[in-house]
Design a protein around this motif. Structure first.
Motif, mmCIF file in Angstrom:
data_model
loop_
_atom_site.group_PDB
_atom_site.id
_atom_site.type_symbol
_atom_site.label_atom_id
_atom_site.label_comp_id
_atom_site.label_asym_id
_atom_site.label_seq_id
_atom_site.Cartn_x
_atom_site.Cartn_y
_atom_site.Cartn_z
ATOM 1 N N GLU A 161 0.840 -1.191 0.000
ATOM 2 C CA GLU A 161 0.000 0.000 0.000
ATOM 3 C C GLU A 161 0.881 1.249 0.000
ATOM 4 O O GLU A 161 2.007 1.232 0.502
ATOM 5 N N CYS A 162 0.365 2.346 -0.533
ATOM 6 C CA CYS A 162 1.146 3.586 -0.538
ATOM 7 C C CYS A 162 1.174 4.173 0.869
ATOM 8 O O CYS A 162 0.241 3.992 1.664
ATOM 9 N N ALA A 163 2.260 4.855 1.169
ATOM 10 C CA ALA A 163 2.371 5.541 2.462
ATOM 11 C C ALA A 163 1.701 6.907 2.322
ATOM 12 O O ALA A 163 2.345 7.960 2.313
ATOM 13 N N CYS A 164 0.373 6.892 2.181
ATOM 14 C CA CYS A 164 -0.396 8.121 1.953
ATOM 15 C C CYS A 164 -1.052 8.597 3.247
ATOM 16 O O CYS A 164 -1.407 7.781 4.109
ATOM 17 N N HIS A 165 -1.188 9.922 3.360
ATOM 18 C CA HIS A 165 -1.934 10.520 4.472
ATOM 19 C C HIS A 165 -1.395 10.098 5.832
ATOM 20 O O HIS A 165 -2.154 9.839 6.777
ATOM 21 N N GLY A 166 -0.082 10.000 5.910
ATOM 22 C CA GLY A 166 0.538 9.673 7.187
ATOM 23 C C GLY A 166 0.510 8.203 7.527
ATOM 24 O O GLY A 166 1.010 7.804 8.582
ATOM 25 N N LYS A 167 -0.050 7.358 6.655
ATOM 26 C CA LYS A 167 -0.083 5.917 6.920
ATOM 27 C C LYS A 167 1.274 5.302 6.614
ATOM 28 O O LYS A 167 2.026 5.797 5.783
ATOM 29 N N GLU A 168 1.564 4.207 7.279
ATOM 30 C CA GLU A 168 2.843 3.541 7.084
ATOM 31 C C GLU A 168 2.910 2.804 5.754
ATOM 32 O O GLU A 168 3.960 2.707 5.123
ATOM 33 N N GLY A 169 1.797 2.300 5.287
ATOM 34 C CA GLY A 169 1.771 1.547 4.032
ATOM 35 C C GLY A 169 2.061 0.082 4.277
ATOM 36 O O GLY A 169 3.211 -0.348 4.197
ATOM 37 N N ALA A 170 1.005 -0.689 4.550
ATOM 38 C CA ALA A 170 1.175 -2.108 4.880
ATOM 39 C C ALA A 170 1.635 -2.905 3.661
ATOM 40 O O ALA A 170 1.389 -2.531 2.515
ATOM 41 N N VAL A 171 2.341 -4.011 3.937
ATOM 42 C CA VAL A 171 2.823 -4.902 2.891
ATOM 43 C C VAL A 171 2.238 -6.293 3.121
ATOM 44 O O VAL A 171 2.300 -6.825 4.227
ATOM 45 N N TYR A 172 1.676 -6.871 2.079
ATOM 46 C CA TYR A 172 1.106 -8.210 2.139
ATOM 47 C C TYR A 172 1.857 -9.104 1.158
ATOM 48 O O TYR A 172 2.224 -8.672 0.068
ATOM 49 N N LYS A 173 2.081 -10.342 1.549
ATOM 50 C CA LYS A 173 2.768 -11.289 0.667
ATOM 51 C C LYS A 173 1.948 -12.573 0.606
ATOM 52 O O LYS A 173 1.661 -13.192 1.631
ATOM 53 N N ASP A 174 1.554 -12.968 -0.601
ATOM 54 C CA ASP A 174 0.698 -14.143 -0.800
ATOM 55 C C ASP A 174 1.355 -15.128 -1.760
ATOM 56 O O ASP A 174 1.929 -14.729 -2.769
ATOM 57 N N ARG A 175 1.223 -16.411 -1.442
ATOM 58 C CA ARG A 175 1.740 -17.458 -2.316
ATOM 59 C C ARG A 175 0.681 -17.787 -3.359
ATOM 60 O O ARG A 175 -0.453 -18.124 -3.026
ATOM 61 N N ILE A 176 1.048 -17.677 -4.625
ATOM 62 C CA ILE A 176 0.107 -17.913 -5.722
ATOM 63 C C ILE A 176 0.318 -19.289 -6.345
ATOM 64 O O ILE A 176 -0.629 -19.977 -6.702
ATOM 65 N N ALA A 177 1.549 -19.696 -6.517
ATOM 66 C CA ALA A 177 1.854 -21.017 -7.070
ATOM 67 C C ALA A 177 2.918 -21.664 -6.202
ATOM 68 O O ALA A 177 3.978 -21.083 -5.977
ATOM 69 N N GLU A 178 2.629 -22.851 -5.686
ATOM 70 C CA GLU A 178 3.583 -23.559 -4.843
ATOM 71 C C GLU A 178 4.839 -23.921 -5.618
ATOM 72 O O GLU A 178 5.939 -23.947 -5.093
ATOM 73 N N ARG A 179 4.645 -24.162 -6.915
ATOM 74 C CA ARG A 179 5.778 -24.494 -7.774
ATOM 75 C C ARG A 179 5.465 -24.053 -9.193
ATOM 76 O O ARG A 179 4.379 -24.303 -9.697
ATOM 77 N N VAL A 180 6.398 -23.370 -9.806
ATOM 78 C CA VAL A 180 6.231 -22.960 -11.194
ATOM 79 C C VAL A 180 6.121 -24.213 -12.052
ATOM 80 O O VAL A 180 7.018 -25.059 -12.038
ATOM 81 N N ASN A 181 5.017 -24.358 -12.774
ATOM 82 C CA ASN A 181 4.767 -25.555 -13.579
ATOM 83 C C ASN A 181 5.300 -25.329 -14.985
ATOM 84 O O ASN A 181 4.639 -24.758 -15.840
ATOM 85 N N LEU A 182 6.523 -25.792 -15.206
ATOM 86 C CA LEU A 182 7.191 -25.579 -16.490
ATOM 87 C C LEU A 182 7.140 -26.826 -17.350
ATOM 88 O O LEU A 182 7.233 -27.944 -16.842
ATOM 89 N N ALA A 183 6.986 -26.618 -18.648
ATOM 90 C CA ALA A 183 7.177 -27.735 -19.573
ATOM 91 C C ALA A 183 8.637 -28.160 -19.515
ATOM 92 O O ALA A 183 9.503 -27.376 -19.136
#
Length: 324
Positions: A146-168
């Motif tokens: 999130e942006c550090a707007c209006h005096g806010k710190e700007g939270a950071v979120y980290k989410d796992r989307i793929a447990e393993r990259v599925n490559l040919a």
């Protein structure tokens, strides 16, 4: 007869396809990745993501920066970021870009999106980066800041989307890409056996419950309305195999699509159960060629040629010439 099923069939296919795809939510569940694909080409890893942010609750004067990250143990690769601006924040951002000095400015994101009423609430993210071996088993994360707007710190979120990259599988063929392309053009598609169409006129009355009336040959027939090799044609044949996993014809056709897309791992999953069927011999031969197994390829292509497949005969002749 064909025209009677066009509209309801499209609706059924969309619902069926959606039921097979599971969106990956991120950033407090307000956004989701609805599609993801990874591939290797010319020493580069291609990342292709479809992102939906209809549920994003963000004030008009704020922004969110989304950064895809490939991670595997101590190895980590940040991909180009996506900046999503609220309507008011977008105006401020444009002013900053217009008056910013040519040097010393922050890196420009790969995509800048305006989040405002009436604007599209989804986007396609496509990027290619130099490939490194550790990436094959990497996890895909999305970091949302999130942006550090209006005096806010700007939270950071980290989410796992793929447990393993599925490559040919990485290309091991002994031939160059142009030669491979020549052989891949000779995969075969199989028309499913015709069935009694007397009940087709009732399909329209069946609603999205019409799945029971949907058959592999109907999907194949609809695919013929599109150019062979087009995205629509390929997706319909791939969908048929997923909806009808026990249909030999549907699996052989989906394997052909996977081969054209240079995805031998997926092609093998579709073909392996039906490798003893004559209709599968040619595609098995092309698959073995793509995997770099010339001996096995010759066996399958010889059987395909004996079964009357002209493209297999041609491939065998050219393989002999290539060897000489």
């Amino acid at each position: 007869m064909k025209d009677l099923i066009r509209i309801p069939l499209a609706a059924v296919m969309m619902c069926a396809a959606c039921g097979l795809c599971k969106a990956q939510e991120f950033y407090r569940g307000e956004m989701s990745v609805t599609g993801q694909e990874f591939s290797l080409e010319a020493g580069r890893l291609n990342v292709d993501l479809s992102v939906d942010f209809k549920g994003l609750r963000m004030p008009a004067d704020e922004s969110l920066t989304v950064t895809p990250i490939l991670a595997n143990g101590d190895n980590e690769q940040e991909l180009p970021a996506v900046l999503i601006n609220g309507a008011k924040k977008e105006k401020a951002y444009r002013r900053e870009q217009a008056f910013a000095p040519s040097e010393g400015v922050a890196p420009i994101p790969a995509v800048v999106i305006r989040n405002a009423p009436g604007m599209a609430q989804s986007f396609r993210y496509r990027v290619a980066v130099p490939y490194e071996p550790w990436m094959e088993s990497a996890t895909l994360l999305l970091r949302s800041q999130e942006c550090a707007c209006h005096g806010k710190e700007g939270a950071v979120y980290k989410d796992r989307i793929a447990e393993r990259v599925n490559l040919a599988k990485i290309r091991t063929s002994v031939w160059d890409t142009s030669t491979d392309r020549k052989y891949l053009a000779r995969v075969n598609f199989v028309a499913p056996p015709a069935r009694d169409e007397s009940g087709a006129e009732n399909f329209e009355a069946a609603g999205d419950e019409g799945r029971q009336a949907l058959r592999p040959e109907i999907l194949y027939a609809v695919a013929q309305d599109y150019p062979k090799g087009s995205t629509e044609y390929n997706d319909l044949l791939d969908l048929a195999a997923r909806l009808f996993p026990d249909s030999p014809e549907a699996n052989i056709n989906a394997a052909a699509v996977a081969l054209v897309r240079r995805d031998p791992e997926k092609a093998r999953r579709y073909l392996e159960r039906f490798a003893t069927l004559p209709a599968a011999y040619n595609n098995m031969g092309v698959l073995c060629l793509l995997e770099g197994n010339r001996g096995k390829a010759e066996v399958y292509l010889t059987m395909a040629a004996a079964a009357g497949m002209k493209q297999a005969e041609r491939t065998l002749k050219e393989m002999k010439n290539d060897k000489e």
